[in-house]
Scaffold this motif. Sequence first.
Motif, PDB file in Angstrom:
ATOM      1  N   THR A  24       0.789  -1.239   0.000  1.00  0.00           N
ATOM      2  CA  THR A  24       0.000   0.000   0.000  1.00  0.00           C
ATOM      3  C   THR A  24       0.820   1.288   0.000  1.00  0.00           C
ATOM      4  O   THR A  24       0.248   2.358  -0.207  1.00  0.00           O
ATOM      5  CB  THR A  24      -0.945   0.011   1.224  1.00  0.00           C
ATOM      6  N   ARG A  25       2.133   1.207   0.252  1.00  0.00           N
ATOM      7  CA  ARG A  25       2.947   2.437   0.278  1.00  0.00           C
ATOM      8  C   ARG A  25       3.469   2.732  -1.120  1.00  0.00           C
ATOM      9  O   ARG A  25       4.127   1.884  -1.733  1.00  0.00           O
ATOM     10  CB  ARG A  25       4.099   2.293   1.269  1.00  0.00           C
ATOM     11  N   THR A  26       3.206   3.918  -1.611  1.00  0.00           N
ATOM     12  CA  THR A  26       3.496   4.268  -3.001  1.00  0.00           C
ATOM     13  C   THR A  26       4.938   4.011  -3.398  1.00  0.00           C
ATOM     14  O   THR A  26       5.213   3.385  -4.426  1.00  0.00           O
ATOM     15  CB  THR A  26       3.146   5.750  -3.264  1.00  0.00           C
TER      16      THR A  26
ATOM     17  N   SER B 196      -3.280   5.999  -3.468  1.00  0.00           N
ATOM     18  CA  SER B 196      -4.598   5.749  -2.893  1.00  0.00           C
ATOM     19  C   SER B 196      -4.528   5.993  -1.398  1.00  0.00           C
ATOM     20  O   SER B 196      -3.444   5.915  -0.799  1.00  0.00           O
ATOM     21  CB  SER B 196      -5.053   4.315  -3.161  1.00  0.00           C
ATOM     22  N   ASP B 197      -5.676   6.272  -0.782  1.00  0.00           N
ATOM     23  CA  ASP B 197      -5.684   6.348   0.683  1.00  0.00           C
ATOM     24  C   ASP B 197      -6.150   5.032   1.300  1.00  0.00           C
ATOM     25  O   ASP B 197      -6.228   4.897   2.518  1.00  0.00           O
ATOM     26  CB  ASP B 197      -6.541   7.518   1.182  1.00  0.00           C
ATOM     27  N   TYR B 198      -6.483   4.047   0.456  1.00  0.00           N
ATOM     28  CA  TYR B 198      -6.837   2.696   0.885  1.00  0.00           C
ATOM     29  C   TYR B 198      -7.921   2.682   1.963  1.00  0.00           C
ATOM     30  O   TYR B 198      -7.774   2.070   3.017  1.00  0.00           O
ATOM     31  CB  TYR B 198      -5.589   1.930   1.337  1.00  0.00           C
ATOM     32  N   THR B 199      -9.008   3.375   1.675  1.00  0.00           N
ATOM     33  CA  THR B 199     -10.216   3.272   2.477  1.00  0.00           C
ATOM     34  C   THR B 199     -11.290   2.648   1.594  1.00  0.00           C
ATOM     35  O   THR B 199     -11.241   2.781   0.363  1.00  0.00           O
ATOM     36  CB  THR B 199     -10.693   4.648   2.968  1.00  0.00           C
TER      37      THR B 199
ATOM     38  N   SER C 281     -12.655   4.059  -1.884  1.00  0.00           N
ATOM     39  CA  SER C 281     -11.748   5.066  -2.444  1.00  0.00           C
ATOM     40  C   SER C 281     -11.141   4.567  -3.753  1.00  0.00           C
ATOM     41  O   SER C 281     -11.186   3.395  -4.084  1.00  0.00           O
ATOM     42  CB  SER C 281     -10.637   5.401  -1.445  1.00  0.00           C
TER      43      SER C 281
ATOM     44  N   HIS D  84      -7.975   4.036  -6.564  1.00  0.00           N
ATOM     45  CA  HIS D  84      -6.522   3.854  -6.689  1.00  0.00           C
ATOM     46  C   HIS D  84      -6.163   4.012  -8.166  1.00  0.00           C
ATOM     47  O   HIS D  84      -6.947   3.652  -9.056  1.00  0.00           O
ATOM     48  CB  HIS D  84      -6.066   2.494  -6.165  1.00  0.00           C
TER      49      HIS D  84
END
Length: 265
Positions: free
Chosen positions: A123-125, A139-142, A145, A147
């Motif tokens: 998840t970390r860009t 993305s803020d991964y909620t 949301s 991506h």
Amino acid sequence: MDDVFRALSDSTRRSLLDELFKQDGQTLSALEARLPMTRFGVMKHLKVLEEAGLVVSRKKGREKLHFLNAVPIRLIHDRWVSKYAEPWVTALSDLKDELEKTMEKVYEIYIKTTPERLWEAITRTDLRAKYTFGLQTLSDYTPGSRHEARPPAPAGASRSDMPIIAEGENLEVDPPRRLVQSFRALWSDQAKAEGTSRVTWQIEPVGDSCRLTVTHDQMREGACEELYGGWPMVLSGLKTLLETGQLLTTPGSLAYMPDGPQSCI
């Protein structure tokens, strides 16, 4: 029959019926986990389906189970499809099912790391770019949301100047165990033509390692290989990154990477 038609007019309610067709007798919690909406929203849709007679609920111990009742749909069929037309309707339905067949690809790999560290790498860009051909996924991964993945911007350009290579929606987010995303590839006309599919990342701790299972499904039968063919390289790159701190340097693995191989973590 008005209640039946009203109930069937909503795509979410049809999805609930599809889930019960696949596995009958599910709890509210099980159905909620399969849909990108709140528990209250699922309850409202189930109530409409029950009022139309399409879903029947039964108490079993402390649980309330929901079952598909196909009788109202069969009554509609019997009312408007004559015995003479039925063979034609069946043949066309079979043809539609054949054309709409989907396929899935499942990839499994063991990585010596923790679930938290693996989730961070997914998840970390900056970390994800190191094993997804250099693409920067933002993305803020909620739940619900967006991506999107773009190539890194060269000096003097902004990220928004770069083309979107892939995009989708985060359908389920359960760190550090499970991530479900819709996925649409945009890197070629052939990939675009395949439309939207789904990718599920499942992390399970196994001793001092993790088993990562990636399932790419909801693809049409016979989808072009470029839609899913890169997964072995992506997952190999992820394993290499977390276990050695290095980049995978096989042909194509650095396609969008501005710099050469380097130590990463």
